[in-house]
Scaffold this motif. Structure first.
Motif, mmCIF file in Angstrom:
data_model
loop_
_atom_site.group_PDB
_atom_site.id
_atom_site.type_symbol
_atom_site.label_atom_id
_atom_site.label_comp_id
_atom_site.label_asym_id
_atom_site.label_seq_id
_atom_site.Cartn_x
_atom_site.Cartn_y
_atom_site.Cartn_z
ATOM 1 N N VAL A 122 0.744 -1.120 -0.175
ATOM 2 C CA VAL A 122 0.061 -0.274 -0.139
ATOM 3 C C VAL A 122 1.186 1.294 0.026
ATOM 4 N N THR A 123 1.040 2.350 -0.682
ATOM 5 C CA THR A 123 1.513 3.229 -1.224
ATOM 6 C C THR A 123 0.366 4.523 -1.200
ATOM 7 N N LEU A 124 1.325 5.480 -0.682
ATOM 8 C CA LEU A 124 0.193 6.663 -0.410
ATOM 9 C C LEU A 124 1.363 7.656 -0.594
ATOM 10 N N ALA A 125 1.466 8.760 -1.541
ATOM 11 C CA ALA A 125 2.471 9.605 -1.895
ATOM 12 C C ALA A 125 1.651 11.214 -2.351
ATOM 13 N N PRO A 150 1.388 22.861 -0.920
ATOM 14 C CA PRO A 150 1.724 21.930 -0.656
ATOM 15 C C PRO A 150 1.348 20.641 -0.832
ATOM 16 N N GLY A 151 2.058 18.862 -0.557
ATOM 17 C CA GLY A 151 1.166 18.108 -0.914
ATOM 18 C C GLY A 151 0.942 17.137 0.247
ATOM 19 N N HIS A 152 -0.394 17.436 1.777
ATOM 20 C CA HIS A 152 -0.055 16.657 2.515
ATOM 21 C C HIS A 152 -1.668 15.115 2.479
ATOM 22 N N VAL A 153 -0.919 14.502 2.829
ATOM 23 C CA VAL A 153 -1.364 12.976 2.941
ATOM 24 C C VAL A 153 -2.176 13.373 4.785
ATOM 25 N N GLU A 154 -3.391 12.600 4.546
ATOM 26 C CA GLU A 154 -4.254 12.945 5.627
ATOM 27 C C GLU A 154 -4.785 11.641 5.885
ATOM 28 N N LEU A 155 -5.276 10.768 7.032
ATOM 29 C CA LEU A 155 -6.315 9.539 7.421
ATOM 30 C C LEU A 155 -6.699 9.821 8.405
ATOM 31 N N ALA A 156 -7.817 10.065 7.898
ATOM 32 C CA ALA A 156 -8.521 10.564 9.054
ATOM 33 C C ALA A 156 -9.346 9.868 9.943
ATOM 34 N N LEU A 170 3.968 5.292 3.582
ATOM 35 C CA LEU A 170 3.544 6.992 3.741
ATOM 36 C C LEU A 170 3.842 7.925 2.866
ATOM 37 N N SER A 171 3.883 9.113 2.271
ATOM 38 C CA SER A 171 5.142 10.024 2.175
ATOM 39 C C SER A 171 4.625 11.496 1.457
ATOM 40 N N ALA A 172 4.977 12.748 1.910
ATOM 41 C CA ALA A 172 3.705 13.540 1.697
ATOM 42 C C ALA A 172 5.544 14.710 1.449
ATOM 43 N N GLU A 173 5.213 15.289 0.286
ATOM 44 C CA GLU A 173 6.187 16.549 0.554
ATOM 45 C C GLU A 173 5.037 17.958 0.587
ATOM 46 N N GLY A 174 5.031 17.777 2.235
ATOM 47 C CA GLY A 174 4.189 18.605 3.235
ATOM 48 C C GLY A 174 3.533 18.195 4.037
ATOM 49 N N ARG A 192 6.718 2.906 7.001
ATOM 50 C CA ARG A 192 7.496 3.640 6.327
ATOM 51 C C ARG A 192 6.733 5.374 6.782
ATOM 52 N N LEU A 193 6.326 6.359 7.295
ATOM 53 C CA LEU A 193 5.628 7.465 7.097
ATOM 54 C C LEU A 193 7.080 8.703 7.090
ATOM 55 N N GLU A 194 6.978 9.241 5.943
ATOM 56 C CA GLU A 194 7.780 10.594 5.484
ATOM 57 C C GLU A 194 6.674 11.669 5.760
ATOM 58 N N SER A 195 7.849 12.948 6.146
ATOM 59 C CA SER A 195 7.357 14.317 5.153
ATOM 60 C C SER A 195 8.564 14.829 5.187
#
Length: 283
Positions: A122-125, A150-156, A170-174, A192-195
């Protein structure tokens, strides 16, 4: 099944197959850079810089892969994705990626089979692709002002990710946020979580944002023995970054007496990580 659009894509009805013997690959791509578009007037921005993908109905693939792309991507709480071993890839190319639903890549939905085989990754970017950044300089005409955010990643609060042993990234340029009772369970796969800190403009003024990873008090990350890596501030060592972890982090091995996975927390920018989470790594 492939659907591409220069501008937005809205999905309001279920996508899937009712035949267990048939798998279905699903590719939905809003803001498709390769789609033809009529020339713009001076100052106008091409559609593929602002086409969003909005999903509020489920996708079921029986082993097929799912790839979703848009300038911004939103999965409503009814938009569960179940692949039975297929990979799930979701990309936002210039805005927020928000998930309110369940992403399930286990071999059997809900990881209830007890099988040893590995589920899908599972990849979210959320990031700015290089070809889009180049196009911004080439195609926006006249005095047209492009606002890069910025490109945020949010899990509600309602979001759930289950990978059945597959990797979760999960990676975000934000900023990257897990809200409320959002949960990740990789059942042996690494997480892996990366901001990253990213530059953006508003009203012609340049700013820096991002570099924040936050998990709320009710959130949980469970790896079943897989490694957990959390990184913030990537790319800007001299800028303020933040890691604020609450909820629970559990890398305990799934087998009795099994060794748990390691937890790595890296803050590249200025600041100190804040860890108020319950942390368990097993024996």
């Amino acid at each position: 099944l492939t659907l591409r659009a220069t501008n937005h894509i809205f999905v309001h009805e279920r996508i899937g197959t009712d035949h267990d013997e048939l798998s279905l690959d699903v590719i939905l791509e809003a803001a498709d850079f390769d789609q033809p578009e009529l020339p713009n007037e001076d100052g106008e921005i091409y559609n593929y810089f602002q086409g969003d993908l909005v999903l509020d109905a489920p996708i079921t693939t029986h082993g097929g892969n799912v790839q979703l792309t848009g300038a911004g991507v939103q999965l409503a709480d009814a938009a569960d994705i179940t692949t039975e071993g297929g990979d799930i890839e979701i990309y936002a190319g210039g805005s927020t990626l928000r998930v309110e639903s369940t992403l399930d890549s286990c071999l059997v939905a809900g990881c209830s089979s007890g099988e040893d085989e590995t589920g899908g990754n599972v990849t979210l970017a959320a990031s700015y692709p290089a070809d889009l950044m180049q196009a911004l300089g080439e195609y926006v005409k006249g005095s047209g002002q492009v606002e890069l955010l910025p490109g945020h990643v949010e899990l509600a609060d309602t979001a759930r990710i289950r990978s059945g042993g597959g990797r979760v990234s999960l990676s975000a340029e934000g900023d990257l946020r897990l809200e409320g009772s959002a949960a990740i369970d990789s059942a042996g796969g690494s997480v892996r979580l990366e901001s990253s800190i990213v530059g953006f403009t508003t009203d012609g003024v340049s700013h820096l944002a991002g570099g924040r990873v936050e998990t709320g008090a009710g959130t949980s990350i469970t790896t079943g023995g897989g490694a957990l890596a959390i990184l913030a501030g990537t790319g800007e060592v001299d800028r303020e970054a933040r890691i604020d972890l609450a909820g629970s982090l559990d890398t305990t091995g799934s087998e009795a007496g099994g060794v748990g996975g390691g937890i790595g927390i890296t803050l590249s920018g200025r600041g100190q990580p804040r860890v108020a989470a319950d942390v368990t790594t097993g024996g």
